[in-house]
Design a protein around this motif. Structure first.
Motif, mmCIF file in Angstrom:
data_model
loop_
_atom_site.group_PDB
_atom_site.id
_atom_site.type_symbol
_atom_site.label_atom_id
_atom_site.label_comp_id
_atom_site.label_asym_id
_atom_site.label_seq_id
_atom_site.Cartn_x
_atom_site.Cartn_y
_atom_site.Cartn_z
ATOM 1 N N ILE A 66 0.868 -1.168 0.000
ATOM 2 C CA ILE A 66 0.000 0.000 0.000
ATOM 3 C C ILE A 66 0.906 1.220 0.000
ATOM 4 C CG2 ILE A 66 -1.727 1.276 1.324
ATOM 5 C CD1 ILE A 66 -2.636 -1.493 2.455
ATOM 6 N N GLU A 67 0.826 2.030 -1.047
ATOM 7 C CA GLU A 67 1.690 3.193 -1.166
ATOM 8 C C GLU A 67 1.205 4.337 -0.264
ATOM 9 O OE1 GLU A 67 2.241 4.042 -5.346
ATOM 10 O OE2 GLU A 67 3.388 2.199 -5.647
ATOM 11 N N ASP A 68 1.818 5.507 -0.371
ATOM 12 C CA ASP A 68 1.520 6.660 0.477
ATOM 13 C C ASP A 68 0.129 7.239 0.216
ATOM 14 O OD1 ASP A 68 4.142 6.359 1.321
ATOM 15 O OD2 ASP A 68 4.899 8.032 0.123
ATOM 16 N N ASN A 69 -0.430 7.869 1.270
ATOM 17 C CA ASN A 69 -1.682 8.640 1.192
ATOM 18 C C ASN A 69 -2.888 7.804 0.777
ATOM 19 O OD1 ASN A 69 0.014 10.820 1.739
ATOM 20 N ND2 ASN A 69 0.187 11.380 -0.406
ATOM 21 N N VAL A 70 -2.924 6.564 1.183
ATOM 22 C CA VAL A 70 -4.008 5.650 0.813
ATOM 23 C C VAL A 70 -4.995 5.534 1.972
ATOM 24 C CG1 VAL A 70 -4.578 3.234 0.284
ATOM 25 C CG2 VAL A 70 -2.659 4.358 -0.873
ATOM 26 N N PHE A 71 -6.277 5.514 1.634
ATOM 27 C CA PHE A 71 -7.350 5.266 2.599
ATOM 28 C C PHE A 71 -7.875 3.861 2.381
ATOM 29 C CE2 PHE A 71 -11.879 4.934 3.492
ATOM 30 C CZ PHE A 71 -11.901 5.295 4.828
ATOM 31 N N ILE A 72 -7.915 3.081 3.458
ATOM 32 C CA ILE A 72 -8.500 1.739 3.434
ATOM 33 C C ILE A 72 -9.678 1.764 4.402
ATOM 34 C CG2 ILE A 72 -8.124 -0.727 3.818
ATOM 35 C CD1 ILE A 72 -6.350 0.336 1.585
ATOM 36 N N GLY A 73 -10.882 1.533 3.893
ATOM 37 C CA GLY A 73 -12.091 1.585 4.717
ATOM 38 C C GLY A 73 -12.196 0.419 5.688
ATOM 39 N N HIS A 74 -13.301 0.379 6.406
ATOM 40 C CA HIS A 74 -13.556 -0.661 7.403
ATOM 41 C C HIS A 74 -13.809 -2.012 6.735
ATOM 42 C CE1 HIS A 74 -13.954 2.359 10.552
ATOM 43 N NE2 HIS A 74 -14.612 3.071 9.664
ATOM 44 N N GLY A 75 -13.252 -3.051 7.309
ATOM 45 C CA GLY A 75 -13.548 -4.409 6.872
ATOM 46 C C GLY A 75 -13.096 -4.740 5.462
ATOM 47 N N VAL A 76 -12.008 -4.162 5.010
ATOM 48 C CA VAL A 76 -11.472 -4.483 3.682
ATOM 49 C C VAL A 76 -10.629 -5.748 3.795
ATOM 50 C CG1 VAL A 76 -9.919 -3.694 1.840
ATOM 51 C CG2 VAL A 76 -11.528 -2.094 2.895
ATOM 52 N N THR A 77 -10.767 -6.633 2.809
ATOM 53 C CA THR A 77 -10.020 -7.883 2.789
ATOM 54 C C THR A 77 -9.181 -7.963 1.529
ATOM 55 O OG1 THR A 77 -11.777 -8.999 4.021
ATOM 56 C CG2 THR A 77 -10.231 -10.401 2.810
ATOM 57 N N PHE A 78 -7.913 -8.306 1.712
ATOM 58 C CA PHE A 78 -7.015 -8.541 0.588
ATOM 59 C C PHE A 78 -6.782 -10.038 0.475
ATOM 60 C CE2 PHE A 78 -6.195 -4.218 1.864
ATOM 61 C CZ PHE A 78 -6.072 -3.550 0.648
#
Length: 165
Positions: A66-78
């Motif tokens: 995950i690069e800079d300035n990234v928003f990852i919301g609630h409950g995200v799955t990779f």
């Protein structure tokens, strides 16, 4: 840290990182000024850049960058394997040596909405937005909004809404 965090000694934390309670971090790298929410797991060989926000109940597996300035919301799955299996062809329970990690990259300034699933071997382009609940099965170009299952391009991100530095 506090008594409700599991942070392995091999975790690399940048300056000003903010960690919530109830997290599990091991073998990963977290950049400066990033915020990690509650009930987040970030596995070994995963990297989170600077000034990111990883919201609660998110799972970042091995092989995710995950690069800079990234928003990852609630409950995200990779996801990091296209063909996960519990056992080997011989019927034995798989071990780490049987696992084939496939990389996933979230480019600078992107946003991943709550409840999204991002499959392995995917690149989400700079400043793109993945809608909540989407399933990302293929690369997302820069500066677009995608949503759905599978995620499809809806429109371009307006230039004034793109990440500034």
């Amino acid at each position: 840290m506090n008594e409700f965090c599991s942070i392995a000694p091999d975790v690399k934390l940048g300056k000003g990182v903010r960690l919530s309670k109830f997290i599990n971090l091991y073998g990963c790298e977290i950049g400066d000024e990033t915020k990690i929410g509650a009930f987040v797991e970030i596995q070994k060989n995963a990297k989170v850049g600077r000034r990111c926000k990883v919201s609660s109940h998110t799972f970042v597996c091995e092989g995710v960058a995950i690069e800079d300035n990234v928003f990852i919301g609630h409950g995200v799955t990779f996801i990091n394997d296209s063909y996960p299996r519990a056992t080997t062809p011989e019927g034995e329970l798989q071990t780490e040596s049987d696992w084939h990690v496939e990389a996933t990259v979230i480019k600078r300034g992107a946003s991943i909405g709550s409840g999204a699933t991002v499959l392995s071997k995917v690149i989400v382009g700079e400043n793109s937005i993945v809608g909540a609940g989407s399933v990302v099965t293929r690369d997302v170009p820069p500066n677009v909004i995608v949503a759905g299952n599978p995620a499809k391009i809806l429109r371009h991100v307006p230039s004034k809404a793109r990440t500034q530095e």
